[in-house]
Each structure stands twice: as structure tokens, then as C-alpha cells.
Design an enzyme around this catalytic site. Structure first.
Site, PDB file in Angstrom:
ATOM      1  N   SER A  56      -0.004  -6.508   7.950  1.00 35.52           N
ATOM      2  CA  SER A  56      -0.677  -7.807   8.116  1.00 35.52           C
ATOM      3  C   SER A  56       0.006  -8.653   9.190  1.00 35.52           C
ATOM      4  O   SER A  56       1.155  -8.410   9.547  1.00 35.52           O
ATOM      5  CB  SER A  56      -0.647  -8.590   6.810  1.00 35.52           C
ATOM      6  OG  SER A  56      -1.300  -7.883   5.798  1.00 35.52           O
TER       7      SER A  56
HETATM    8  N1  SAH Z   1       2.083  -4.496   2.659  1.00 35.72           N
HETATM    9  C1  SAH Z   1       1.926  -3.569   3.764  1.00 35.72           C
HETATM   10  C2  SAH Z   1       0.545  -3.542   4.369  1.00 35.72           C
HETATM   11  C3  SAH Z   1      -0.401  -2.960   3.448  1.00 35.72           C
HETATM   12  S1  SAH Z   1      -1.913  -2.306   4.067  1.00 35.72           S
HETATM   13  C4  SAH Z   1       2.959  -3.831   4.848  1.00 35.72           C
HETATM   14  O1  SAH Z   1       3.790  -4.727   4.702  1.00 35.72           O
HETATM   15  O2  SAH Z   1       2.958  -3.073   5.832  1.00 35.72           O
HETATM   16  C5  SAH Z   1      -2.546  -1.864   2.478  1.00 35.72           C
HETATM   17  C6  SAH Z   1      -1.878  -0.641   1.869  1.00 35.72           C
HETATM   18  O3  SAH Z   1      -2.404  -0.480   0.566  1.00 35.72           O
HETATM   19  C7  SAH Z   1      -2.167   0.653   2.615  1.00 35.72           C
HETATM   20  O4  SAH Z   1      -0.972   1.277   2.942  1.00 35.72           O
HETATM   21  C8  SAH Z   1      -2.970   1.477   1.593  1.00 35.72           C
HETATM   22  O5  SAH Z   1      -2.736   2.859   1.672  1.00 35.72           O
HETATM   23  C9  SAH Z   1      -2.466   0.903   0.285  1.00 35.72           C
HETATM   24  N2  SAH Z   1      -3.332   1.106  -0.880  1.00 35.72           N
HETATM   25  C10 SAH Z   1      -4.685   1.046  -0.950  1.00 35.72           C
HETATM   26  N3  SAH Z   1      -5.100   1.271  -2.209  1.00 35.72           N
HETATM   27  C11 SAH Z   1      -3.981   1.495  -2.951  1.00 35.72           C
HETATM   28  C12 SAH Z   1      -3.764   1.802  -4.329  1.00 35.72           C
HETATM   29  N4  SAH Z   1      -4.763   1.914  -5.197  1.00 35.72           N
HETATM   30  N5  SAH Z   1      -2.483   1.973  -4.739  1.00 35.72           N
HETATM   31  C13 SAH Z   1      -1.445   1.859  -3.880  1.00 35.72           C
HETATM   32  N6  SAH Z   1      -1.593   1.570  -2.564  1.00 35.72           N
HETATM   33  C14 SAH Z   1      -2.855   1.391  -2.106  1.00 35.72           C
END
Ligand code: SAH
Length: 205
Positions: A56
Site C-alpha cells: 500500500s
Molecule cells: N500488508 C502488505 C500488503 C498486502 S496486499 C504489505 O505491507 O506489503 C494484500 C495481501 O493479502 C496479499 O499479499 C494477498 O496475497 C494477501 N491475502 C489475500 N487474501 C488472504 C487471505 N485469505 N489470507 C491471508 N492473506 C491473504
């Protein structure tokens, strides 16, 4: 570049917590970014990581973290580890006595984030479906979700302590950032519209 973001948040009273600004200052965002985007590390935009996911933009991360009101020694759960950057910021805020559990569903990103977070001893990356939360370590002082959910995630609320805070984007096309305090009746604040990748898994999209 890093300092100009900090000045912008301070001058516009967007981020008021000195501890949070210090955590941002201390955390090397460049360690969580793909090589080809390094020149944009401190530009206030989201950047692609692996597998079509994104880290983000700094302002979004800071606003969400501020809303979480993290204190030293707390136990925090993050859903969606991605690059691990958000977890690193949380790690600074909870300190040595605190603990961050972060869940990631995509194996490549589990590997990527574990490598990026190798110096953060109070962070544990777990490969699992975060839509179910992580019962094993519950209850948590704070829970943050960094992918958008179809509705307020009940499973996560169950795993939150009384008086705890859940920060979560909800909705598909129009997403609202909700800050939910677990009291007798839920106290819900809306931080406005944001854009996130969708939550996958059992209670995801
Ligand atoms: N917080 C992260 C950005 C996250 S992007 C950072 O600091 O870089 C959103 C993330 O959520 C992605 O990596 C995606 O694979 C993960 N995601 C999506 N659905 C999920 C689920 N059900 N359980 C765990 N992770 C999930």
C-alpha cells in the site's frame, strides 16, 4: 524523499503520533520493494510486489496504523503479509515485549516476506487463510486486514479482545476503511474510501 513524507504528514496533521512517525523513519521501506521500483520507494503510491499483489501507499499504511492505536507489549494480528512492510512497522510499535502474527495465503509471498522480515524477531509469518483468523494465538489486542473483505469479518471480531480495535477495508467496488472497537455494542468509524486487493479464502471473495 522519506523526510518530505514525514513533513507532509506533520504539517497537515495527518499523522499525530510521534511514535508512529519514528517507526516509519526507522523502517527501511526499500528492503520490502522489488528492485525495479526502488526509485519510487518513498513516492506516495502503492507498488506492485509479487503475484499481482501490492504494497500500500505510505499514507494509507500510516492512517491504518494510527487508527489501530498500537501500544508497546501488545499482541497484533495482520491478515495479508504481502511484502512484510506493514508488519515491520507494527513490530517497531509493539516492541520487544510485543508480538506480531501475520497471515499470508500465497506461498511466494510467504517466502518473500520471511526474507524481508528476517531481522524482526517479534514477527511471525504464517502461511494460512487469514479469513479464518488465527485461533491458536487469540485473543488479540489489535487486528488489521490489508485486503478488502466482503463484509465485517465475524471470525476476526471473535478473536479480538474486548475493547480491542479491528481496522478493515470492507466492500468490493466501493471500499470503506472501517475502524471497529469491540465494546458491548460495536463502535464503528469510517476513515473513507480506499483501494485494496480482494481478500481470498473461505470468507473472502
Ligand atoms: N500488508 C502488505 C500488503 C498486502 S496486499 C504489505 O505491507 O506489503 C494484500 C495481501 O493479502 C496479499 O499479499 C494477498 O496475497 C494477501 N491475502 C489475500 N487474501 C488472504 C487471505 N485469505 N489470507 C491471508 N492473506 C491473504
Amino acid at each position: 524523499m522519506k523526510q518530505s513524507l514525514i513533513d507532509f504528514w506533520k504539517e497537515n496533521k495527518i499523522i499525530k503520533s510521534k511514535k508512529l512517525l519514528d517507526a516509519f523513519k526507522k523502517t527501511p521501506r526499500e528492503d520490502f520493494i522489488l528492485k525495479e521500483h526502488l526509485n519510487q520507494t518513498y513516492t506516495d503510491i502503492p507498488l506492485p510486489i509479487l503475484e499481482g499483489q501490492t504494497i500500500s501507499q505510505p499514507t494509507t499504511i500510516m492512517l491504518m496504523t494510527q487508527a489501530l492505536e498500537v501500544r508497546e507489549g501488545q499482541k497484533v494480528l495482520e491478515i495479508g503479509t504481502g511484502s512484510g512492510y506493514q508488519a515491520a512497522i507494527l513490530s517497531e510499535l509493539v516492541g520487544k515485549k510485543g508480538k506480531v502474527f501475520t497471515l499470508e495465503i500465497i506461498q511466494e509471498l510467504v517466502k518473500f516476506s520471511r526474507k524481508n522480515l528476517k531481522n524482526y524477531k517479534n514477527v511471525q509469518v504464517i502461511e494460512s487463510d487469514g479469513s479464518l483468523g488465527y485461533e491458536k494465538e487469540a485473543p488479540y489486542d489489535k487486528i488489521i486486514v490489508t485486503a478488502t473483505c466482503p463484509e465485517i469479518p465475524k471470525k476476526l471480531l471473535e478473536q479480538l479482545k474486548f475493547n480491542g480495535i479491528l481496522v478493515v477495508p470492507v466492500g468490493k467496488f466501493s471500499q470503506e476503511m472501517l475502524v471497529i472497537k469491540k465494546e458491548k455494542q460495536l463502535q464503528i468509524k469510517n476513515l473513507g474510501s480506499f483501494v485494496f486487493v480482494p481478500l481470498r479464502g473461505k470468507y473472502g471473495f
